[in-house]
Design a protein around this motif. Structure first.
Motif: not given
Length: 437
Positions: A4-5, A23-27, A32-33, A102-103
């Protein structure tokens, strides 16, 4: 589990995954697995002890971010879980900035990167210095603002210099007008800010244009110019109320004015697209190149909601000038004014930017369907629009229904305030549209 997002699966660790962490840090953050295939099936991973040491170090050294890295058991398999929190500052990976959409991962560049950096640093674009000096100020507009602002800014004086007023409003930086100062009071802001204009068109159809007016200048002059260009293509009639004459326009002018001001205040001035206003026979379409803030939804616009202005300095000056009553009330006011005028509520949409549509006719098939009318009832309303009236017998004939069904449908239309009953008895009883009475 599925991607997912804020969740992503990786079969094994690769340093390229640092881009995903960035990208996660900026969103909004994410997880992450490592050791899970792209279908969400845990497959495990090797060298777990080494990865538990290497991954946090690489994240810190490459991104400057501290992530929570741990082992988690999923369906009997050991996998690595990397939890990334949202960063309050911009994070780059190898000099590039990424966000999560999104993803997928999107690299930012150009104006998108500028918007991102400003947002992360909580800087309003309109507060940045422009290239224009104080000599670019339009004196007539400043004098006009003095008159308009006396009620909400009583300390303002006719003797105040241009420089004093602009400094008090925080519209000067580094001896230059800020972007807000230039847009609000500049002689010709478009000389420095490309695309900071507006356009009004009269359309017969989406492809047949009858008239076009380009409007430029500072925002006070654009407001005047846009309203004049719109009024030129609207019909007006008058009614006598008591001893007063009242002009009745196709649309409440206050609502149209709110929409114009909303576009001028909230547009994205980094976009090269103009504000666009298209006037059709049955509607007016407003387009503003600036999407809603993430915290505001379309549904919230018809209610009291918080104000998160993209250009807060511009919004504040418009407030002081009495052009807006309070922040966050404009869209709700548009709705109220249209309902008071017996028109459909305006529609708010996001279509590449922010769109507002005003409808002249409340009895359109699209609007009636939104009210919950069935196909028969919509057909009857269209019939009355053309013929002026309908009887129970005519309803039975055009809809091929029984008298009982016709009576039930017509009663619903009366209860909803769409039809009015006229006449008495079987021979003269008929139905007309409510606003024909």
């Amino acid at each position: 589990m599925r991607e997912s997002k804020q969740v992503e699966f990786k079969a094994q660790w690769n340093d390229e995954h640092l881009k995903t962490i960035c990208a996660f840090a900026n969103s909004e953050g994410g997880i992450i697995y490592i050791g899970v295939d792209d279908k969400g099936n845990p497959i495990g991973t090797t060298n777990i002890d080494k990865l538990l040491e290497d991954i946090p170090n690489k994240i810190l050294s490459k991104l400057g971010v501290i992530a929570d890295v741990d082992v988690e058991m999923l369906k009997g398999q050991e996998v690595i879980k990397i939890k990334v929190e949202k960063s309050e500052v911009p994070i780059s990976y190898d000099g590039k900035f990424y966000i999560r959409t999104g993803s997928t991962i999107q690299q930012l560049s150009g104006n998108e990167l500028v918007r991102f950096m400003l947002k992360k640093q909580r800087i309003s674009w309109d507060s940045l210095p422009s290239e224009a000096g104080i000599d670019e100020v339009d004196i007539e507009t400043i004098e006009r603002f003095k008159r308009m602002a006396k009620k909400r800014l009583p300390e303002i004086s006719d003797e105040d210099s241009i420089e004093k007023i602009l400094k008090n409003l925080e519209l000067i930086k580094e001896d230059k007008l800020t972007n807000a100062g230039l847009l609000l009071f500049g002689k010709k802001p478009q000389k420095y800010i490309h695309g900071a204009g507006a356009r009004v068109g009269r359309f017969k159809t989406p492809t047949i244009i009858l008239d076009t007016v380009d409007v430029s200048g500072n925002l006070f002059k654009q407001l005047d110019g846009l309203m004049e260009a719109i009024k030129k293509h609207l019909n007006v009639r008058f009614e006598i109320k008591g001893i007063e004459r009242e002009d009745i326009w196709d649309y409440p002018l206050e609502a149209i004015r709110e929409a114009v001001i909303n576009a001028l205040i909230h547009r994205d001035y980094l976009s090269l697209a103009d504000i666009q206003i298209k006037i059709f026979d049955d509607k007016i379409w407003f387009y503003n190149p600036g999407k809603l803030p993430e915290e505001i939804t379309i549904e919230m616009l018809k209610q009291d909601h918080a104000s998160i202005p993209r250009n807060r300095h511009i919004a504040y000056v418009f407030f002081l000038a009495g052009l807006i009553e309070k922040w966050g009330s404009g869209t709700k006011r548009m709705v109220e004014l249209c309902k008071e005028a017996g028109l459909p509520e305006p529609e708010f949409k996001e279509e590449g930017g922010f769109v507002v549509e005003f409808y002249k006719d409340i009895y359109t098939e699209e609007y009636l369907a939104k009210l919950g009318l069935n196909e028969r009832q919509i057909r009857a309303v269209m019939y009355v629009k053309e013929k002026g009236r309908i009887t129970n017998k005519e309803y039975q004939e055009i809809c091929s229904v029984s008298k009982a069904t016709a009576t039930r449908d017509l009663t619903e239309l009366v209860n909803m305030g769409i039809f009015s009953i006229c006449g008495v008895g079987k021979r003269t009883l008929h139905y007309i549209l409510m606003n024909q009475k």
